[in-house]
Design an enzyme around this catalytic site. Structure first.
Site, PDB file in Angstrom:
ATOM      1  N   GLU A  35       0.873  -1.166   0.000  1.00  0.00           N
ATOM      2  CA  GLU A  35       0.000   0.000   0.000  1.00  0.00           C
ATOM      3  C   GLU A  35       0.914   1.221   0.000  1.00  0.00           C
ATOM      4  O   GLU A  35       1.828   1.310   0.825  1.00  0.00           O
ATOM      5  CB  GLU A  35      -0.890   0.000   1.247  1.00  0.00           C
ATOM      6  CG  GLU A  35      -1.882   1.143   1.189  1.00  0.00           C
ATOM      7  CD  GLU A  35      -2.809   1.226   2.397  1.00  0.00           C
ATOM      8  OE1 GLU A  35      -2.767   0.335   3.260  1.00  0.00           O
ATOM      9  OE2 GLU A  35      -3.565   2.212   2.451  1.00  0.00           O
ATOM     10  N   ARG A 260       5.635 -13.357   9.124  1.00  0.00           N
ATOM     11  CA  ARG A 260       6.260 -12.086   8.801  1.00  0.00           C
ATOM     12  C   ARG A 260       7.598 -11.972   9.523  1.00  0.00           C
ATOM     13  O   ARG A 260       7.832 -12.630  10.535  1.00  0.00           O
ATOM     14  CB  ARG A 260       5.350 -10.916   9.169  1.00  0.00           C
ATOM     15  CG  ARG A 260       4.944 -10.869  10.623  1.00  0.00           C
ATOM     16  CD  ARG A 260       3.859  -9.818  10.886  1.00  0.00           C
ATOM     17  NE  ARG A 260       4.385  -8.472  10.817  1.00  0.00           N
ATOM     18  CZ  ARG A 260       3.951  -7.543   9.954  1.00  0.00           C
ATOM     19  NH1 ARG A 260       3.006  -7.834   9.089  1.00  0.00           N
ATOM     20  NH2 ARG A 260       4.449  -6.327   9.963  1.00  0.00           N
ATOM     21  N   LYS A 270       4.704   0.011   8.957  1.00  0.00           N
ATOM     22  CA  LYS A 270       4.761   1.348   8.362  1.00  0.00           C
ATOM     23  C   LYS A 270       4.061   2.380   9.235  1.00  0.00           C
ATOM     24  O   LYS A 270       4.524   3.499   9.381  1.00  0.00           O
ATOM     25  CB  LYS A 270       4.082   1.320   6.986  1.00  0.00           C
ATOM     26  CG  LYS A 270       5.010   0.883   5.881  1.00  0.00           C
ATOM     27  CD  LYS A 270       4.298   0.938   4.547  1.00  0.00           C
ATOM     28  CE  LYS A 270       3.256  -0.144   4.465  1.00  0.00           C
ATOM     29  NZ  LYS A 270       2.511  -0.160   3.207  1.00  0.00           N
TER      30      LYS A 270
END
Ligand code: ATP
Ligand code: MG
Length: 561
Positions: A35, A260, A270
Site C-alpha cells: 500500500e 512475517r 509502516k
C-alpha cells in the site's frame, strides 16, 4: 545475481509442484502488493525477495501492485519511493499495476453479486455492524436489511456510486453466513462510502473497496497463481476463495501465508514507523536508524546483504523473531568482502615524532584490502611529523595485556613505522594534550630489519594532511528487543534508544577518501564499517555513518536483557 541457489522452503515446494503438475494452466505469477502509505522496510524486503525470487527461479512473472484502496493515507511520493527501493534491491517487476485501476471491474463484480443474491446493501452504521457480528462462541445477528430485494439493492448500490449518500450511510456486504465459524465470513463488507480524493483518481469514486474485496480479485485479474501474504491474513483466506469463485475465475489464485519478519530492537510496521517520523524520534524515513530500505541504504547496507539476509532467515509458517545479530552478521560479511580499508581516527590525540624532519611529508603505499579479500588496489597515504592516533590507543598506566601505546613502549603505526612513546605532555589540569614519540627510520612499512617484534599495531592519520570529518555512530533504535511487546500501541516510543545516534565532530580521516564519490563504503580500520552520508557529506566536510561495528558488540551485553 551472484547468490547461490535459493534455500528451499514450503512455498518454493508448492510452486515447484504447481509447475510440475501444471495446476494453474499458466506460468508462475506472483506479485508484491504494497500500500503506498509509507516507505518499504526490511520486512517488505523479505516478501520482495520471496515473490520476485520465485518468479525468477521458475521463469514466471512478478507484478508490482500498488494496493491503493484507501484514499486517506496514500500518496504518489510513496509510489515513487517504493519503485526506487525495489529496483535498488535488485528486482524488476513484470508489470506495474494499481488496485485502483480495477475499481470498474470491482464495481461490475459488485453488481453481479447483488444480482445473483450474493451481496446486499446494509444501512446499519459500522458500529452496529461490528456489534451484530457476534463472537467466536455466538453467531451474529442478521442485519434488518439483509432481506432487501435485488432491485432495491441495485438501486441503492448505484446511488452509493453516484454520490447520493454521505459517508457511512450504507455499505455493500457479501451475503454469506452470519453464523459462520470464521467471523470474517459473517457477511464481510465489500464497499463503503468515502467522499475523499484519491491520489490517482481524484474524485472519480466515492465508494472504495475494502481490503478483502480488492485483494483477491486484483490477484485474479492479474492471473496470479500463488498469492503470498503474511500470517495475519490466515482467516481472510476463506473470503479470498469465496470471492474469486463468486466472481467466476477459473483456476483462481491461491493464498499462502508465511510468518512475517520480526526483527529484534526495531519495528516493522509502516504505521508505527510513520509515527517515529512524525513525532521527531528520527529525522525522516531515511534516517539511518530506521529499518526502512531507504534508511538501511543511507546507513551503508548493500542490497546484496539484504538479499542474503532474507535467504538466511528463510520462509516458514511458524512466527519467530530474528536476532539483530543475524542481520548484522549478513551486513558485516558482505562489507568485509567488498569495501576498501582506510584509516580514520574518531577521537584524536596528537603524536609528535620528535626525530622526524619538520615540514616533511612522505607518501606511503597502503593496500585497500587484506589478503583474504579477493580484491586488489592501493592508495598513497601521507605520513608526517605530527599525527593523530585514537585517544583510547594510549594509556599512561596500562593494565596487563594492553598492547597499544604506553610510555616507553614501541608500537607499529599501520603501513608506517615503529614508534616509541618518550614523553606525555599535559596541560595544567593534567589532561593529556599530546605525546612525544620517536620513530625508527629503518622500519618503513612497519617491520624492523633486526626482526624485533612489537605487539600492537594502531591506526593513525597525518595531522598535516588529515581531513576533518563528522562521524555518526548509529546503534539500535530501541533499548529492548521487542518494543511492541506491551501490546499497547502508545508504548513503543518510550523505548527509543537515546544513544541510538552519537555524533562525533573533529574526527580525522585520511585524504584519499576525498576523491571518492558520496555513498562510498569503507572499513575504517579497527573502528567499523562506514559510508559517506548521501545527504550531508560534502568534500569540504565529509560525514560518515557507521553501518555496523566490526564485531557483535551487542552480543556481550545481551544476556542481561
Ligand atoms: P505494515 O504493517 O508495515 O504497513 P503491511 O502488510 O500493511 O505492513 P503492505 O504495504 O500492505 O504493508 O505490505 C506489502 C506486502 O509486504 C504484503 O504482502 C505484506 O504481507 C508484506 N509484508 C509486510 N510486512 C512484512 C513483514 N514484516 N515480513 C514479511 N512480509 C511483510
Ligand atoms: Mg497493509
Amino acid at each position: 545475481m551472484s547468490e547461490a541457489q535459493p534455500r528451499n522452503n514450503f512455498i518454493r515446494e508448492l510452486v515447484a509442484a504447481d509447475v510440475a503438475t501444471g495446476r494453474f494452466g499458466r506460468p508462475v505469477a506472483t506479485r508484491f502488493p504494497p500500500e503506498p502509505n509509507g516507505y518499504l522496510h526490511i520486512g517488505h524486503a523479505k516478501s520482495i525477495c520471496l515473490n520476485f525470487g520465485l518468479a525468477q527461479e521458475f521463469g514466471g512473472r512478478c507484478n508490482l501492485r500498488f494496493d491503493d484502496t484507501n484514499p486517506f493515507t496514500e500518496d504518489m511520493k510513496y509510489v515513487e519511493a517504493i519503485r526506487h527501493d525495489i529496483r535498488w534491491l535488485g528486482f524488476e517487476w513484470s508489470e506495474e499495476r494499481y488496485a485502483s485501476d480495477y475499481f470498474d471491474t470491482l464495481y461490475e463484480v459488485a453488481e453481479r453479486l447483488v444480482r445473483n443474491g450474493g451481496a446486499y446493501v446494509d444501512s446499519q452504521d459500522e458500529e452496529a455492524i461490528r456489534e451484530n457480528r457476534g463472537t467466536v462462541t455466538e453467531p451474529g445477528t442478521p442485519s434488518p436489511h439483509r432481506g432487501r430485494s435485488v432491485e432495491e439493492n441495485l438501486d441503492l448500490l448505484r446511488r452509493m456510486k453516484a454520490g447520493e449518500f454521505p459517508d457511512g450511510a450504507h455499505v455493500l456486504r457479501a451475503k454469506i453466513d452470519m453464523a459462520h465459524p470464521n467471523m470474517i465470513m459473517r457477511d464481510p463488507l465489500l464497499l463503503r462510502i468515502r467522499h475523499a480524493s484519491h491520489y490517482r483518481l481524484g474524485d472519480a469514486w466515492c465508494i472504495y473497496p475494502l481490503y478483502d474485496f480488492a485483494h483477491g480479485l486484483s490477484d485474479a485479474i492479474e492471473g496470479i497463481t500463488r498469492s503470498l501474504c503474511t500470517l495475519e491474513f490466515k482467516d481472510n483466506r476463506d473470503i479470498y476463495d469465496w470471492l474469486v469463485r463468486a466472481a467466476g475465475y477459473e483456476h483462481p489464485p491461491l493464498q499462502v501465508e508465511f510468518a512475517r519478519l520480526e526483527l529484534d530492537y526495531t519495528i516493522v510496521s509502516k504505521r508505527k514507523l510513520l509515527r517515529l517520523v512524525n513525532e521527531g524520534h528520527v529525522t525522516g524515513w531515511d534516517d539511518p536508524r530506521m529499518p526502512t530500505i531507504a534508511g538501511l541504504r543511507r546507513r551503508g547496507v548493500t542490497p546484496e546483504a539484504i538479499r542474503t539476509f532474507a535467504d538466511t532467515i528463510g520462509v516458514a509458517r511458524k512466527p519467530a523473531r530474528v536476532e539483530m545479530a543475524t542481520f548484522e552478521h549478513a551486513v558485516r560479511n558482505d562489507l568485509n568482502m567488498r569495501v576498501p580499508r582506510v584509516m580514520c581516527v574518531v577521537s584524536p590525540l596528537k603524536v609528535v615524532l620528535t626525530n622526524y624532519p619538520e615540514g616533511q611529508v612522505e607518501e606511503l603505499e597502503a593496500s585497500y584490502y587484506p589478503h583474504d579479500v579477493p580484491l586488489t588496489g592501493s592508495r598513497m597515504i601521507p605520513f608526517s611529523r605530527e599525527l593523530w592516533i585514537e585517544r583510547e590507543d594510549f594509556l599512561e598506566n596500562p593494565p596487563k595485556k594492553f598492547f597499544r601505546l604506553t610510555p616507553g613502549r614501541e608500537v607499529r603505526l599501520r603501513y608506517g613505522y615503529l614508534i616509541t612513546c618518550r614523553e606525555v605532555v599535559k596541560d595544567d589540569r593534567g589532561q593529556i594534550i599530546e605525546l612525544h614519540c620517536t620513530y625508527d627510520p629503518t622500519t618503513r612499512g612497519g617491520d624492523a630489519p633486526d626482526g624485533r617484534k612489537v605487539q600492537g599495531t594502531i591506526h593513525w592519520v597525518s595531522a598535516a594532511r588529515g581531513i576533518d570529518c563528522e562521524v555518526r555512530l548509529y546503534d539500535k533504535l530501541f533499548t529492548v528487543p521487542d518494543p511492541e511487546a506491551g501490546g499497547n500501541d502508545d508504548d513503543f516510543t518510550a523505548y527509543v534508544n537515546p544513544e541510538s545516534l552519537v555524533v562525533v565532530q573533529g574526527a580525522k580521516v585520511e585524504p584519499s577518501v576525498l576523491s571518492d564519490p558520496v555513498e562510498s563504503r569503507y572499513q575504517f580500520e579497527r573502528v567499523g564499517y562506514f559510508v559517506q552520508d548521501a545527504t550531508d557529506s560534502t568534500p569540504a566536510r565529509p560525514v560518515f555513518n557507521r553501518t555496523v561495528t566490526l564485531r557483535d558488540s551487542w552480543a556481550k551485553v545481551k544476556p542481561q536483557a
